[in-house]
Motif scaffolding. Structure first.
Motif, PDB file in Angstrom:
ATOM      1  N   ASN A 126      14.864  76.776  55.285  1.00 37.84           N
ATOM      2  CA  ASN A 126      15.677  77.921  55.670  1.00 37.84           C
ATOM      3  C   ASN A 126      15.768  78.900  54.508  1.00 37.84           C
ATOM      4  O   ASN A 126      16.399  78.627  53.493  1.00 37.84           O
ATOM      5  N   HIS A 127      15.148  80.084  54.666  1.00 38.50           N
ATOM      6  CA  HIS A 127      15.178  81.112  53.628  1.00 38.50           C
ATOM      7  C   HIS A 127      16.395  82.033  53.778  1.00 38.50           C
ATOM      8  O   HIS A 127      16.620  82.900  52.946  1.00 38.50           O
ATOM      9  N   GLY A 128      17.162  81.876  54.845  1.00 37.10           N
ATOM     10  CA  GLY A 128      18.294  82.747  55.095  1.00 37.10           C
ATOM     11  C   GLY A 128      17.972  83.836  56.099  1.00 37.10           C
ATOM     12  O   GLY A 128      18.750  84.113  57.012  1.00 37.10           O
ATOM     13  N   LYS A 178      21.282  77.959  53.420  1.00 39.44           N
ATOM     14  CA  LYS A 178      19.898  78.034  52.959  1.00 39.44           C
ATOM     15  C   LYS A 178      19.441  76.679  52.403  1.00 39.44           C
ATOM     16  O   LYS A 178      20.243  75.897  51.895  1.00 39.44           O
TER      17      LYS A 178
END
Length: 281
Positions: free
Chosen positions: A33-35, A198
């Motif tokens: 999850n990169h945001g 994240k």
């Protein structure tokens, strides 16, 4: 050729702790999850499943929290053709194992030993339903090649980035074969992603070294990083600021005894015994 490749595999037997094998699913998926997006990597659980993707391809599916129906968020993802892999392997040796998995060569199962006409001489034959050591090694090496090389992962259709996300949503992801869109025949893993949290990569805390006259010896634990790191770069510097990797390819923890499964060992030779060097992993 593939026989020479198998010979190299036989002399380089090791176990790589990258988290793929632990799930025992037909397709295991990992997420990052990169945001503002989610990267997905996945792995078929066997050579036969690997090869199935050539005809069927994959679909990445997603559903939001509270939803029951899965939605396709990717087109059908298929591996490169045999010709494209042939071009790629001339440039990147990591493509060799993946190409052999997807497009097996004729000489792969051929024996180097001449066939004996002696009816009393025992013949070694594979047991139906059992995976040979060579096949297991090849499957492992193909997955590892996709781990350490993004271009190879893309060529094998084992990577996708979901950019159309709600930053406050909670999602579930899975990857299925496109010819089994409803996943009724396939056992696949499901990954949960909370977009508000994240992914944070763990930081090694026990990278330790000791030195003698000509060598620097290092060791660290790899168990906390299963599912995150498959290989490592050890770098050296003369000023503590500008570091250079000590190998052109990442270092892989290798072991033949189970008691060494959690310990990575690395050694470097000092170019100048009178100089000061700094190391990082």
């Amino acid at each position: 050729n593939i026989k020479k490749f198998f010979s190299l595999l036989g002399t380089a037997f090791f176990v790589v702790g990258n988290g793929w094998a632990a799930d025992n699913k037909d397709i295991t998926v990992l997420t990052f999850n990169h945001g503002d997006s989610v990267s997905l990597r996945w792995a078929p659980g066997s050579e036969a499943l690997f090869r199935r993707s050539v005809e069927s391809g994959y679909l990445v599916q997603r559903r939001a929290a509270g939803e029951s129906a899965w939605q396709n968020i990717s087109p059908v993802l298929k591996p490169f053709s045999k010709d494209r892999f042939s071009v790629m392997e001339a440039i990147n040796p990591d493509a060799v194992a993946v190409k052999e998995i997807l497009y097996p060569s004729q000489d792969r199962s051929a024996s180097d030993e001449p066939v004996s006409n002696d009816p009393f001489e025992p013949k070694l034959e594979s047991i139906p339903g059992e995976t040979t050591l060579e096949d297991a090694l090849l499957h492992m090496m193909a997955l590892f090649s996709c781990d350490v090389s993004r271009p190879i992962a893309e060529a094998a259709a084992l990577l996708y980035v979901d950019k159309k996300v709600d930053r406050n949503a909670r999602y579930q992801y899975r990857v299925v074969f496109a010819d089994d869109e409803n996943a009724k025949k396939t056992s696949v893993s499901v990954a949960d992603v909370d977009m508000s949290r994240k992914t944070i990569l763990p930081t090694p805390s026990d990278f330790e070294g000791y030195f003698d006259e000509k060598f620097a010896h290092f060791e660290w634990s790899v168990k906390p990083f299963v599912g995150y790191y498959s290989a490592y770069n050890v770098e050296r510097s003369t000023d503590g600021e500008h570091f250079t990797p000590l190998r052109s390819r990442p270092f892989v923890q290798a072991y033949t005894k189970d008691e060494m499964a959690d310990l990575a060992l690395f050694r470097d030779t000092f170019p100048d015994e009178e100089a000061t060097y700094y190391y990082r992993m």
